[in-house]
Motif scaffolding. Structure first.
Motif, PDB file in Angstrom:
ATOM      1  N   ASP A   1       0.784  -1.251   0.039  1.00 23.79           N
ATOM      2  CA  ASP A   1      -0.099  -0.095  -0.001  1.00 23.79           C
ATOM      3  C   ASP A   1       0.873   1.313  -0.035  1.00 23.79           C
ATOM      4  O   ASP A   1       0.610   2.125  -0.786  1.00 23.79           O
ATOM      5  CB  ASP A   1      -0.900   0.155   1.320  1.00 23.79           C
ATOM      6  N   ASP A   2       1.811   1.189   1.025  1.00 20.84           N
ATOM      7  CA  ASP A   2       2.672   2.266   0.911  1.00 20.84           C
ATOM      8  C   ASP A   2       4.228   1.803   1.420  1.00 20.84           C
ATOM      9  O   ASP A   2       4.697   1.922   2.377  1.00 20.84           O
ATOM     10  CB  ASP A   2       2.279   3.465   1.889  1.00 20.84           C
ATOM     11  N   PRO A   3       4.877   1.193   0.183  1.00 22.71           N
ATOM     12  CA  PRO A   3       6.025   0.329   0.621  1.00 22.71           C
ATOM     13  C   PRO A   3       7.314   1.502   0.986  1.00 22.71           C
ATOM     14  O   PRO A   3       8.128   0.988   1.590  1.00 22.71           O
ATOM     15  CB  PRO A   3       6.535  -0.227  -0.757  1.00 22.71           C
ATOM     16  N   PHE A   4       7.386   2.782   0.722  1.00 22.42           N
ATOM     17  CA  PHE A   4       8.231   3.666   0.962  1.00 22.42           C
ATOM     18  C   PHE A   4       7.556   4.877   1.489  1.00 22.42           C
ATOM     19  O   PHE A   4       7.915   5.792   1.149  1.00 22.42           O
ATOM     20  CB  PHE A   4       9.275   3.824  -0.231  1.00 22.42           C
ATOM     21  N   PRO A   5       7.251   4.847   2.924  1.00 24.49           N
ATOM     22  CA  PRO A   5       6.642   6.131   3.443  1.00 24.49           C
ATOM     23  C   PRO A   5       7.694   7.152   3.212  1.00 24.49           C
ATOM     24  O   PRO A   5       8.807   6.929   3.838  1.00 24.49           O
ATOM     25  CB  PRO A   5       6.383   5.689   4.585  1.00 24.49           C
ATOM     26  N   GLY A   6       7.073   8.448   3.102  1.00 24.76           N
ATOM     27  CA  GLY A   6       8.060   9.550   3.237  1.00 24.76           C
ATOM     28  C   GLY A   6       8.828   9.761   1.761  1.00 24.76           C
ATOM     29  O   GLY A   6       9.195  10.970   1.471  1.00 24.76           O
ATOM     30  N   THR A   7       8.780   8.582   0.914  1.00 32.49           N
ATOM     31  CA  THR A   7       9.295   8.817  -0.586  1.00 32.49           C
ATOM     32  C   THR A   7       8.204   9.340  -1.591  1.00 32.49           C
ATOM     33  O   THR A   7       7.008   8.667  -1.548  1.00 32.49           O
ATOM     34  CB  THR A   7      10.019   7.467  -1.095  1.00 32.49           C
ATOM     35  N   GLY A   8       8.635  10.281  -2.300  1.00 30.50           N
ATOM     36  CA  GLY A   8       7.417  10.926  -3.262  1.00 30.50           C
ATOM     37  C   GLY A   8       6.811   9.764  -4.183  1.00 30.50           C
ATOM     38  O   GLY A   8       7.475   8.802  -4.391  1.00 30.50           O
ATOM     39  N   GLN A   9       5.507   9.636  -4.631  1.00 32.76           N
ATOM     40  CA  GLN A   9       5.006   8.728  -5.221  1.00 32.76           C
ATOM     41  C   GLN A   9       5.458   8.473  -6.674  1.00 32.76           C
ATOM     42  O   GLN A   9       5.662   7.822  -7.291  1.00 32.76           O
ATOM     43  CB  GLN A   9       3.413   9.077  -5.093  1.00 32.76           C
ATOM     44  N   LYS A  10       5.794   9.818  -7.100  1.00 34.20           N
ATOM     45  CA  LYS A  10       6.186   9.999  -8.370  1.00 34.20           C
ATOM     46  C   LYS A  10       7.509   9.060  -8.771  1.00 34.20           C
ATOM     47  O   LYS A  10       7.873   8.423  -9.539  1.00 34.20           O
ATOM     48  CB  LYS A  10       6.297  11.319  -9.161  1.00 34.20           C
ATOM     49  N   ARG A  11       8.222   9.381  -7.586  1.00 33.22           N
ATOM     50  CA  ARG A  11       9.896   8.738  -7.564  1.00 33.22           C
ATOM     51  C   ARG A  11       9.595   7.167  -7.625  1.00 33.22           C
ATOM     52  O   ARG A  11      10.142   6.565  -8.206  1.00 33.22           O
ATOM     53  CB  ARG A  11      10.444   9.113  -6.515  1.00 33.22           C
ATOM     54  N   VAL A  12       8.597   6.872  -6.648  1.00 32.52           N
ATOM     55  CA  VAL A  12       8.321   5.455  -6.596  1.00 32.52           C
ATOM     56  C   VAL A  12       7.671   4.765  -7.849  1.00 32.52           C
ATOM     57  O   VAL A  12       8.265   3.585  -8.314  1.00 32.52           O
ATOM     58  CB  VAL A  12       7.568   5.179  -5.272  1.00 32.52           C
ATOM     59  N   ALA A  13       6.814   5.401  -8.419  1.00 32.17           N
ATOM     60  CA  ALA A  13       6.322   5.144  -9.628  1.00 32.17           C
ATOM     61  C   ALA A  13       7.608   4.810 -10.950  1.00 32.17           C
ATOM     62  O   ALA A  13       7.359   3.960 -11.629  1.00 32.17           O
ATOM     63  CB  ALA A  13       5.311   5.884 -10.195  1.00 32.17           C
ATOM     64  N   SER A  14       8.418   5.868 -10.943  1.00 37.75           N
ATOM     65  CA  SER A  14       9.353   5.839 -11.926  1.00 37.75           C
ATOM     66  C   SER A  14      10.267   4.334 -11.533  1.00 37.75           C
ATOM     67  O   SER A  14      10.631   3.668 -12.631  1.00 37.75           O
ATOM     68  CB  SER A  14      10.175   6.919 -11.747  1.00 37.75           C
ATOM     69  N   TRP A  15      10.488   4.329 -10.224  1.00 35.47           N
ATOM     70  CA  TRP A  15      11.452   2.948  -9.886  1.00 35.47           C
ATOM     71  C   TRP A  15      10.792   1.603 -10.296  1.00 35.47           C
ATOM     72  O   TRP A  15      11.202   0.857 -10.904  1.00 35.47           O
ATOM     73  CB  TRP A  15      11.672   3.096  -8.460  1.00 35.47           C
ATOM     74  N   ARG A  16       9.313   1.754 -10.115  1.00 36.44           N
ATOM     75  CA  ARG A  16       8.850   0.611 -10.222  1.00 36.44           C
ATOM     76  C   ARG A  16       8.515   0.202 -11.760  1.00 36.44           C
ATOM     77  O   ARG A  16       8.600  -0.994 -12.116  1.00 36.44           O
ATOM     78  CB  ARG A  16       7.257   0.700  -9.661  1.00 36.44           C
ATOM     79  N   LEU A  17       8.297   1.143 -12.664  1.00 36.17           N
ATOM     80  CA  LEU A  17       8.064   1.001 -14.007  1.00 36.17           C
ATOM     81  C   LEU A  17       9.569   0.591 -14.301  1.00 36.17           C
ATOM     82  O   LEU A  17       9.317  -0.493 -15.454  1.00 36.17           O
ATOM     83  CB  LEU A  17       7.752   2.610 -14.698  1.00 36.17           C
ATOM     84  N   ARG A  18      10.454   1.044 -14.243  1.00 34.96           N
ATOM     85  CA  ARG A  18      11.681   0.846 -14.517  1.00 34.96           C
ATOM     86  C   ARG A  18      12.203  -0.961 -14.301  1.00 34.96           C
ATOM     87  O   ARG A  18      12.848  -1.589 -14.830  1.00 34.96           O
ATOM     88  CB  ARG A  18      13.076   1.659 -14.464  1.00 34.96           C
ATOM     89  N   ALA A  19      11.826  -0.933 -12.925  1.00 34.14           N
ATOM     90  CA  ALA A  19      12.446  -2.176 -12.429  1.00 34.14           C
ATOM     91  C   ALA A  19      11.240  -3.434 -13.095  1.00 34.14           C
ATOM     92  O   ALA A  19      11.825  -4.512 -13.220  1.00 34.14           O
ATOM     93  CB  ALA A  19      11.965  -2.343 -10.766  1.00 34.14           C
ATOM     94  N   THR A  20      10.022  -3.186 -13.630  1.00 36.70           N
ATOM     95  CA  THR A  20       9.312  -4.174 -14.084  1.00 36.70           C
ATOM     96  C   THR A  20       9.671  -4.403 -15.410  1.00 36.70           C
ATOM     97  O   THR A  20       9.731  -5.678 -15.881  1.00 36.70           O
ATOM     98  CB  THR A  20       7.805  -3.465 -14.213  1.00 36.70           C
ATOM     99  N   ALA A  21      10.431  -3.442 -16.073  1.00 35.37           N
ATOM    100  CA  ALA A  21      11.060  -3.837 -17.416  1.00 35.37           C
ATOM    101  C   ALA A  21      12.478  -4.429 -17.513  1.00 35.37           C
ATOM    102  O   ALA A  21      12.864  -4.615 -18.266  1.00 35.37           O
ATOM    103  CB  ALA A  21      10.913  -2.667 -18.346  1.00 35.37           C
ATOM    104  N   ALA A  22      13.164  -4.444 -16.299  1.00 34.78           N
ATOM    105  CA  ALA A  22      14.594  -4.848 -16.186  1.00 34.78           C
ATOM    106  C   ALA A  22      14.742  -6.322 -16.555  1.00 34.78           C
ATOM    107  O   ALA A  22      13.633  -7.076 -16.167  1.00 34.78           O
ATOM    108  CB  ALA A  22      14.986  -4.435 -14.596  1.00 34.78           C
ATOM    109  N   GLU A  23      15.659  -6.846 -16.954  1.00 38.69           N
ATOM    110  CA  GLU A  23      16.037  -8.073 -17.393  1.00 38.69           C
ATOM    111  C   GLU A  23      17.575  -8.356 -16.802  1.00 38.69           C
ATOM    112  O   GLU A  23      18.423  -8.370 -17.386  1.00 38.69           O
ATOM    113  CB  GLU A  23      15.815  -8.389 -18.639  1.00 38.69           C
ATOM    114  N   PRO A  24      17.397  -8.363 -15.289  1.00 36.27           N
ATOM    115  CA  PRO A  24      18.922  -8.515 -14.956  1.00 36.27           C
ATOM    116  C   PRO A  24      19.776  -9.658 -15.329  1.00 36.27           C
ATOM    117  O   PRO A  24      20.922  -9.654 -15.471  1.00 36.27           O
ATOM    118  CB  PRO A  24      18.636  -8.782 -13.155  1.00 36.27           C
TER     119      PRO A  24
END
Length: 393
Positions: free
Chosen positions: A55-78
């Motif tokens: 629901d709020d995995p990183f309290p205190g961190t901006g939602q736009k920043r978290v959304a950007s992390w999540r979008l790119r992490a989803t597409a990552a192929e480590p």
């Protein structure tokens, strides 16, 4: 080539994925990484840490920043990225590996998630004895010559030259080290398989063969202006000192030097003409806490071991410098033109004619003066000067 040591495979995969999701130097991500570890951070980011955390995995961190992390992490192929670096003959280093340079830990929450590395050497060993040479891209011939000369001198003394592979000072520094058969490290603001600038493709290939090419970003990643600036903190942290050779008031090289100062590293500058805008930033540093250097010996005196002092600087020793003071005083009293009687020379020197005559015969035997009748004059010859910058006889 050094093989990474046994850190958790999950941790390595997670950091590889996060290197695509998180921009270099993101201290928000660094704080969460420190708290949860790479695997825990990635799990929470992708919503695999339980419904409450999701629901709020990183309290205190901006939602736009978290959304950007999540979008790119989803597409990552480590797995694919790790296979790519392996195929290039490289490796992905993370904290805990024996090759990880521990001085990068001084960056705290801005520490790199990991480093993608190409080249045969051990990064940690090289970083322990390294110096950064940075400066203007649009440098002058003076700046390029100085950078190459410093790099060559450092390489011949067994020091590793670190720079950013950019045009201008960076390129000259790498070439100087390579030309001396020395060690050099290029820290890129892009993937280590993406040579930038394109005009330095061959240079970066040479560095990868003879030295090391290092970057925070995964393969096939392109640079941006902000990544160049953030890359500079790695150069500053990796090395024992930073030397700036030509930089304007607004220059990324000054960012590197100031980062080095904050980290407790040595900061140095090479002075240039006071009329040159390309040296204005360096002069500003030198008016502060930076140290003026002009050659490799002076750099090593600062960053090297105790007792590694640069040779004393002095001008050439001329024959007249070896005269006794009383004899030199008589020589100075002889007029530049025409034979002069002994009594006149004695009066000019403020001594007796007898003492003056004794000194004149001494000067004659040494070739400084000639006698013409009752007068004396300076020998009409020039003394060759030395071009030695240091030492000499």
């Amino acid at each position: 080539m050094t093989t990474p040591t046994p850190t958790s495979t999950d941790e390595r995969l997670a950091r590889a994925a996060l290197s695509r999701a998180v921009e270099p130097g993101d201290e928000h991500a660094g704080r969460w990484l420190h708290r949860y570890g790479a695997k825990g951070f990635l799990d929470r980011l992708l919503g695999d840490a339980g419904s409450t955390a999701a629901d709020d995995p990183f309290p205190g961190t901006g939602q736009k920043r978290v959304a950007s992390w999540r979008l790119r992490a989803t597409a990552a192929e480590p797995t694919r990225d790790l296979a790519t670096i392996h195929d290039l003959g490289g490796r992905f280093l993370i904290p805990g590996d024996t090759e990880w340079p521990r001085q990068l830990d001084d960056l705290a929450d801005a520490r790199p998630l990991g480093l993608w590395v190409r080249g045969p050497a051990d990064l940690r060993t090289w970083a322990l004895r390294s110096v950064a040479l940075v400066g203007a891209r649009a440098c002058t011939p003076y700046g390029a010559h100085t950078a190459a000369d410093l790099a060559t001198g450092l390489a011949r003394h067994g020091w590793v030259v670190v720079s950013g592979a950019a045009y201008g000072i960076d390129g000259a520094a790498h070439r100087g080290a390579l030309a001396a058969g020395g060690a050099t490290v290029a820290v890129l603001a892009c993937g280590v398989d993406t040579p930038y600038p394109r005009g330095h493709d061959q240079l970066i290939r040479r560095v990868a063969q003879q030295g090391l090419v290092v970057g925070e970003l995964p393969p096939d990643t392109h640079p941006t202006p902000s990544r160049f600036i953030l890359r500079n903190r790695v150069i500053a942290a990796l090395t024992r000192g930073t030397v700036v050779i030509e930089a304007q008031h607004r220059s990324g090289s000054l960012v590197t030097a100031r980062a080095a100062a904050r980290l407790g590293r040595h900061t140095m500058g090479v002075p240039g003409p006071v009329t040159s805008a390309l040296s204005a930033g360096v002069h500003e540093l030198l008016r502060g806490d930076a140290t003026l250097v002009s050659d490799a010996d002076e750099i090593i005196e600062l960053v090297g071991d105790m007792g590694q002092l640069a040779p004393a600087r002095r001008g050439p020793v001329l024959p007249r410098d070896l005269l006794a003071p009383a004899t030199a005083h008589i020589l100075e009293a002889i007029p530049a033109r025409g034979p002069t009687p002994t009594t006149v020379i004695a009066r000019r020197a403020g001594t007796t004619p007898d003492d003056t005559l004794v000194k004149l015969y001494e000067l004659h035997s040494l070739g400084f003066v000639e006698r013409h009748g009752e007068g004396w004059q300076l020998t009409n010859r020039t003394t060759p000067t030395s071009n030695a910058r240091r030492g000499g006889t």
